[in-house]
Enzyme design. Structure first.
Site, PDB file in Angstrom:
ATOM      1  N   GLY B  18       0.785  -1.233   0.000  1.00 44.93           N
ATOM      2  CA  GLY B  18       0.000   0.000   0.000  1.00 44.93           C
ATOM      3  C   GLY B  18       0.818   1.285   0.000  1.00 44.93           C
ATOM      4  N   TYR B  21       3.980   2.971  -5.260  1.00 49.20           N
ATOM      5  CA  TYR B  21       3.538   3.985  -6.223  1.00 49.20           C
ATOM      6  C   TYR B  21       2.080   3.781  -6.646  1.00 49.20           C
ATOM      7  CZ  TYR B  21       3.740   6.813 -10.499  1.00 49.20           C
ATOM      8  OH  TYR B  21       3.508   7.746 -11.474  1.00 49.20           O
ATOM      9  N   GLY B  23       0.117   1.255  -5.120  1.00 51.97           N
ATOM     10  CA  GLY B  23      -0.607   0.819  -3.924  1.00 51.97           C
ATOM     11  C   GLY B  23      -1.252   1.969  -3.168  1.00 51.97           C
ATOM     12  N   LYS B  51       7.414   5.897   4.358  1.00 48.79           N
ATOM     13  CA  LYS B  51       6.411   4.832   4.364  1.00 48.79           C
ATOM     14  C   LYS B  51       5.600   4.878   5.662  1.00 48.79           C
ATOM     15  CE  LYS B  51       8.763   1.449   1.355  1.00 48.79           C
ATOM     16  NZ  LYS B  51       7.857   1.282   0.214  1.00 48.79           N
ATOM     17  N   LYS B 145       5.203 -12.949 -13.425  1.00 47.88           N
ATOM     18  CA  LYS B 145       3.747 -12.732 -13.318  1.00 47.88           C
ATOM     19  C   LYS B 145       2.986 -13.995 -13.737  1.00 47.88           C
ATOM     20  CE  LYS B 145       3.677  -7.687 -13.631  1.00 47.88           C
ATOM     21  NZ  LYS B 145       3.345  -6.479 -14.400  1.00 47.88           N
ATOM     22  N   ARG B 149       0.292 -16.177 -11.732  1.00 49.97           N
ATOM     23  CA  ARG B 149      -1.030 -16.512 -12.278  1.00 49.97           C
ATOM     24  C   ARG B 149      -1.302 -18.014 -12.186  1.00 49.97           C
ATOM     25  NH1 ARG B 149      -2.508 -13.210 -17.856  1.00 49.97           N
ATOM     26  NH2 ARG B 149      -1.901 -11.117 -17.157  1.00 49.97           N
ATOM     27  N   HIS B 277      11.334  -3.608 -22.484  1.00 42.80           N
ATOM     28  CA  HIS B 277       9.908  -3.264 -22.378  1.00 42.80           C
ATOM     29  C   HIS B 277       9.554  -2.135 -23.347  1.00 42.80           C
ATOM     30  CE1 HIS B 277       9.407  -5.145 -18.083  1.00 42.80           C
ATOM     31  NE2 HIS B 277       9.995  -5.942 -18.924  1.00 42.80           N
TER      32      HIS B 277
END
Lengths: 319, 319
Positions: B18, B21, B23, B51, B145, B149, B277
């Site tokens: 949380g 960036y 969160g 934080k 990722k 999944r 990317h």
């Protein structure tokens, strides 16, 4: 709110270190007290999106970003020429970053610019001039601050040094426990008899008082101590405020001075610095064991209109 | 604002990550959409005052902090039992921190808790399932990722994967230039012909759309793509918006695909990931070179009431 400055010409301010913990509050306090406020935008920010977005949010609030780098003397001089007052809040906290000596370059640039009416270097802690006997390795902080002071005074740059004592975020929310920023649940370490008087400050109040000094002739070439009377508390008094808020007593574990100092052994450098500073504050009472003399002023006396935050109110955040 | 959920029971939400960036925006969006919102408070926060103070500010806004650690399985299970929905936003950005595989432990805890009605793992970029041919070393993001999944689907945990495309803070303010977060002043690098269509998203809108999915049966076990039509732009179109705002043309420097890929050589790992990317996004058009099929939904069609931020408006921040 009516202040004594009202109606007078307001100095233009440059904040160096504006995205830091104290710097961001200086920017907001400067804006809210009506100063045209510039923030140095350094290329070193790079891909730090939090800093980038903080800079953008300052802009949204009316600040002006001015590009400059410590590796480009000219750019610093040009930035300085836009303003009357410089506030530097570069970090000297070893577990964040420590850049205090970069300020020597800023002093050079201020000399060249020639137009700065007041410089507030990165102080905002204990009064470095009173820490000549400080322990190794923590004394590095004070030694570096004194080097910067000497450069300022040798160059006859008008200054104000703000001694802001203990930031509440680091010393109050955790009841002055080390290694955490949140209140302990069962046990609290008490340093010695726990009765040394400490001064705790809400960080926003640090900024409010600081900005008030910049156009004030009474603070020219002075050390301004932030010692609002209700925030002069011993660790035991601080703990008691928390206990009253939670309606529960914590178990106290007394740590003798010897044991505390011995705990430094084997710690990393940043933690050793921390232990040394805690020792001076909580065992020696270095924040309050002197009267403010000739060269000093006390902020809450100068600016009685500031409604500074009391620590029991500050602690309610943590409930 | 009237939404289709209005009046229905709102799920309770736990945000893991949380203070990051994305969160922090999830926490605020969850609160503002009326969900009881918990934020995992990890001991790893340590002395990170930014934080810590962000957590406190969530509390001030009505969030509840719940302590838990990835090195204490029990604590994760206990935190999960308080809620219906888990949103994980742990960073997978290599120049910040990359913790994607920690989520495998979260999956284990979700299995044990047994009460979670929807899990949104840390996706929020390209659709990892379409990146099977991605370049080394950047493919690590997608491979990780996909491992997460698979764990989710093997455990039959109800999910939504949000493909949020390009965060504006990283891709728009800098006109998609690498190594900076601010607009270039003279020259702009154009990737290839600069005409590949990209999707740019204000980060607050990412959070708004994401929270809208969590109680929506239409997004159960689906990939939700954020593709609001006016934010589907080529790099050239983006640059033109900026040029219109500043009233000045930038000089364009075209970078061929070969030159761009060659630039990866000698860079550090995080930068190599970044180049890969960028290549897929700007040369291959991987964000838009497919139709959303069976397993997917498009967010702006599902929630036409959301007034998403257009990129010319976003860019005004940088003027």
């Amino acid at each position: 709110m009516h202040t004594r400055e009202e109606g007078m010409g307001k100095s233009k301010v440059l904040v160096v270190g504006g995205t830091g913990y104290i710097g961001r509050r200086m920017v907001m306090a400067s804006l809210s007290q009506g100063h045209t406020t510039y923030v140095l935008q350094r290329p070193e920010t790079g891909l730090d999106i939090d800093k980038a977005q903080m800079l953008l949010s300052f802009k949204k609030h009316g600040a002006r970003l001015v590009e400059g780098s410590f590796s480009d003397h000219r750019s610093l001089v040009d930035a300085l020429k836009l303003v009357d007052v410089v506030i530097c809040t570069m970090s000297g906290v070893h577990f964040r970053s420590h850049n205090l000596l970069l300020q020597l370059q800023l002093v050079e640039a201020i000399k060249e610019a020639g137009n700065i009416k007041r410089f507030l270097p990165s102080e905002f802690g204990m009064d470095a001039a009173r820490m000549g006997e400080a322990l190794e390795p923590g004394r590095v902080t004070f030694d570096e601050k004194m080097r910067v002071r000497k450069a300022i005074e040798d160059a006859k740059i008008p200054f104000t040094y703000v001694s802001a004592n203990c930031f509440a975020g680091y010393f109050v929310g955790n009841l002055s426990q080390m290694g955490t920023l949140f209140p302990p649940k069962q046990y609290v370490n008490i340093y010695g008899d726990g009765n040394a008087k400490v001064v705790f400050m809400d960080e926003d109040d640090v900024a409010t008082y600081t900005i008030k000094t910049i156009d004030d002739p009474r603070t020219l070439n002075k050390i301004v101590y932030l010692r609002p009377p209700e925030n002069i508390l011993s660790q035991r008094e601080l703990v008691e405020k928390w206990e009253n808020l939670v309606g529960k007593k914590l178990e106290k574990i007394t740590i003798s001075a010897d044991d505390f100092l011995a705990s430094m052994k084997g710690l990393d450098f940043a933690s050793q610095v921390g232990v040394g500073h805690f020792y001076h504050i909580f065992y020696e009472g270095c924040l309050t064991n002197f009267e403010i003399g000739e060269g000093g002023e006390e902020a809450s006396k100068l600016y009685p209109d500031v409604k500074y935050k009391r620590m029991d109110e500050y602690l309610t955040l943590y409930l």
